[in-house]
Design an enzyme around this catalytic site. Structure first.
Site, short mmCIF file in Angstrom:
data_model
loop_
_atom_site.label_atom_id
_atom_site.label_comp_id
_atom_site.label_asym_id
_atom_site.label_seq_id
_atom_site.Cartn_x
_atom_site.Cartn_y
_atom_site.Cartn_z
N CYS A 116 28.23 60.26 86.53
CA CYS A 116 28.01 61.24 85.45
C CYS A 116 26.77 62.08 85.69
O CYS A 116 26.56 63.08 85.00
CB CYS A 116 27.91 60.53 84.11
N HIS A 256 23.55 64.15 78.73
CA HIS A 256 24.90 63.69 79.07
C HIS A 256 25.56 63.09 77.84
O HIS A 256 24.95 62.31 77.10
CB HIS A 256 24.81 62.66 80.21
N ASN A 286 33.69 61.60 76.74
CA ASN A 286 32.79 61.62 77.89
C ASN A 286 33.54 62.23 79.08
O ASN A 286 34.43 61.60 79.64
CB ASN A 286 32.35 60.19 78.19
O1 UT7 Z 1 28.89 58.05 81.27
C1 UT7 Z 1 28.06 56.96 81.47
C2 UT7 Z 1 28.69 55.66 81.34
N1 UT7 Z 1 29.02 55.10 80.07
C3 UT7 Z 1 28.19 54.90 79.05
O2 UT7 Z 1 27.12 55.41 78.96
C4 UT7 Z 1 28.63 53.97 77.96
C5 UT7 Z 1 27.47 53.25 77.33
N2 UT7 Z 1 27.89 52.22 76.42
C6 UT7 Z 1 28.47 52.48 75.22
O3 UT7 Z 1 28.65 53.63 74.86
C7 UT7 Z 1 28.82 51.32 74.34
O4 UT7 Z 1 28.31 50.13 74.89
C8 UT7 Z 1 30.35 51.17 74.08
C9 UT7 Z 1 30.84 52.30 73.20
C10 UT7 Z 1 31.10 51.16 75.38
C11 UT7 Z 1 30.62 49.85 73.34
O5 UT7 Z 1 29.92 49.85 72.11
P1 UT7 Z 1 29.07 48.58 71.69
O6 UT7 Z 1 28.52 48.87 70.36
O7 UT7 Z 1 28.10 48.31 72.80
O8 UT7 Z 1 30.18 47.47 71.53
P2 UT7 Z 1 30.29 46.08 72.31
O9 UT7 Z 1 30.75 46.29 73.69
O10 UT7 Z 1 29.02 45.30 72.10
O11 UT7 Z 1 31.44 45.39 71.49
C12 UT7 Z 1 31.28 45.03 70.11
C13 UT7 Z 1 32.61 44.54 69.59
C14 UT7 Z 1 33.28 43.51 70.50
O12 UT7 Z 1 33.95 42.58 69.68
P3 UT7 Z 1 33.32 41.14 69.37
O13 UT7 Z 1 33.12 40.50 70.72
O14 UT7 Z 1 32.03 41.44 68.67
O15 UT7 Z 1 34.36 40.51 68.52
C15 UT7 Z 1 34.28 44.32 71.27
O16 UT7 Z 1 35.37 43.56 71.71
O17 UT7 Z 1 33.52 45.64 69.51
C16 UT7 Z 1 34.72 45.33 70.23
N3 UT7 Z 1 35.27 46.55 70.77
C17 UT7 Z 1 36.11 47.33 70.09
N4 UT7 Z 1 36.63 47.22 68.85
C18 UT7 Z 1 37.46 48.20 68.44
C19 UT7 Z 1 35.04 47.09 72.00
N5 UT7 Z 1 35.76 48.23 72.11
C20 UT7 Z 1 36.42 48.39 70.94
C21 UT7 Z 1 37.30 49.38 70.47
N6 UT7 Z 1 37.79 49.23 69.21
N7 UT7 Z 1 37.66 50.45 71.20
#
Ligand code: UT7
Length: 329
Positions: A116, A256, A286
């Site tokens: 990115c 970004h 993104n």
């Molecule tokens: O372009 C550069 C590369 N990418 C990035 O910069 C991405 C950077 N990271 C992020 O934007 C975030 O970490 C995400 C949006 C990917 C994830 O958000 P988060 O707040 O960090 O969520 P998490 O991964 O800590 O997950 C929290 C919960 C989990 O459930 P449990 O284990 O707490 O029960 C996940 O399984 O949310 C769950 N979860 C979802 N729930 C509903 C993960 N994805 C989803 C989803 N819908 N799409």
């Protein structure tokens, strides 16, 4: 940084596919909800390139518009740089295909792979060729068709990505404008935080690799998030400090667009107003190396990016890579 000739952006263009994928569409595909996606990412919808078209179609459209706005004949281009992780083919380069489509036959062409951060890397490379007096006219494109390498069964990633392209023409100028400085960084120890396991020489395509969904992006979102908020702020301070400026002296910050929470976190920490932070992730998701050039185009068209504005562009992504460009518009 040793300064040479000045280089400035003289034309911008952008292209996004017509097909819109809403959060409601995703609710039908994976276990997710509009509420979760909006609250955790800020994304409401993203674009998906129609079957039969490829990254070259998007980059051609964006480039034609940038060249038109710069009033530059493609035959005058000295160099074409395409930042992408989703070229049409592994070889030849996306930039050679674009060169042929634009009939820019005087130009050299190469791709830049920096995840990115690709557009920031490509813009900095373009600036170097101009600053050194080697070239006058360079086309820089950020293009991505991430929906082709997205695992539509993985709710952790499929809600995030979209397709799009942005292009700029960078030209030598005698005005005291354009790129002021830049910084490029990487840390390969984080390579597996965001990567595409198969399709390269480490794991060529096989029945097993396809069956195990190894041709789709894998990401450790939490780690990337922590890394992002840290390096975006560091990069802004590095760019401004070198010019004896403070972040509040800048008019616009093109960050970004990976997650609205990352942008908000940095903005609040710097105690700056939201008007200074253009956003397109809500409408486009993104789009990787395309997020910043698309935002430049959008702000220009909306009349919010004005002559003389001091702007920072900052990106981070796979590699790990990060970096930024400070510019007077
Ligand atoms: O372009 C550069 C590369 N990418 C990035 O910069 C991405 C950077 N990271 C992020 O934007 C975030 O970490 C995400 C949006 C990917 C994830 O958000 P988060 O707040 O960090 O969520 P998490 O991964 O800590 O997950 C929290 C919960 C989990 O459930 P449990 O284990 O707490 O029960 C996940 O399984 O949310 C769950 N979860 C979802 N729930 C509903 C993960 N994805 C989803 C989803 N819908 N799409």
């Amino acid at each position: 940084m040793i300064k040479g000739y000045n280089s400035k952006i003289t034309g911008c263009g952008a292209a996004v596919p017509e097909q819109i994928i809403t959060n409601a569409d995703l609710e039908k595909m994976v276990e997710t909800s509009n509420e979760w996606i909006v609250a955790r990412t800020g994304i409401r919808e993203r674009r998906k390139l129609e079957n039969g078209l490829s990254s070259a179609d998007l980059s051609e459209r964006a480039s034609q518009e940038a060249l038109k706005n710069a009033a530059l004949d493609p035959a005058e281009l000295d160099l074409i740089l395409v930042a992408t992780v989703t070229p049409d083919h592994q070889t030849p380069s996306a930039s050679c295909i674009l060169q042929s489509r634009l009939k820019a036959f005087k130009a050299g062409a190469m791709d830049i792979s920096a995840g990115c951060t690709g557009f920031i890397y490509a813009l900095s490379v373009a600036h170097q060729f101009i600053a050194n007096g080697v070239y006058r006219n360079v086309l820089v494109v950020g293009v991505e068709v991430l929906t082709r390498i997205t695992d539509w069964e993985d709710r952790g990633t499929c809600v995030l990505f979209g397709d799009g392209a942005g292009a700029v023409v960078l030209q030598v100028t005698e005005q005291e404008k354009g790129i002021i400085n830049f910084t490029l960084k990487s840390d390969g120890r984080g390579a597996e935080l965001l990567y595409l396991p198969a399709g390269g020489s480490a794991m060529p395509a096989s029945y097993e690799s396809v069956k195990n969904r190894m041709h789709y992006l894998r990401m450790n979102g939490n780690e990337i998030f922590k890394f992002a908020v840290k390096v975006v702020e560091e990069t802004i301070f590095e760019l401004t400090k070198e010019e004896n400026l403070k972040p509040e002296d800048l008019d616009l910050f093109f960050l970004h667009q990976a997650n609205l929470r990352i942008i908000d976190h940095v903005r609040k920490h710097l105690k700056l107003p939201p008007e200074k932070f253009p956003v397109n992730i809500d409408r486009l998701g993104n789009t990787s190396s395309a997020t910043i050039p698309i935002a430049l185009y959008e702000e220009l068209v909306a009349g919010r990016l004005k002559e003389g504005d001091l702007i920072a562009m900052v990106a981070f992504g796979a590699g790990l890579t990060w970096g930024g460009v400070l510019m007077k518009w």
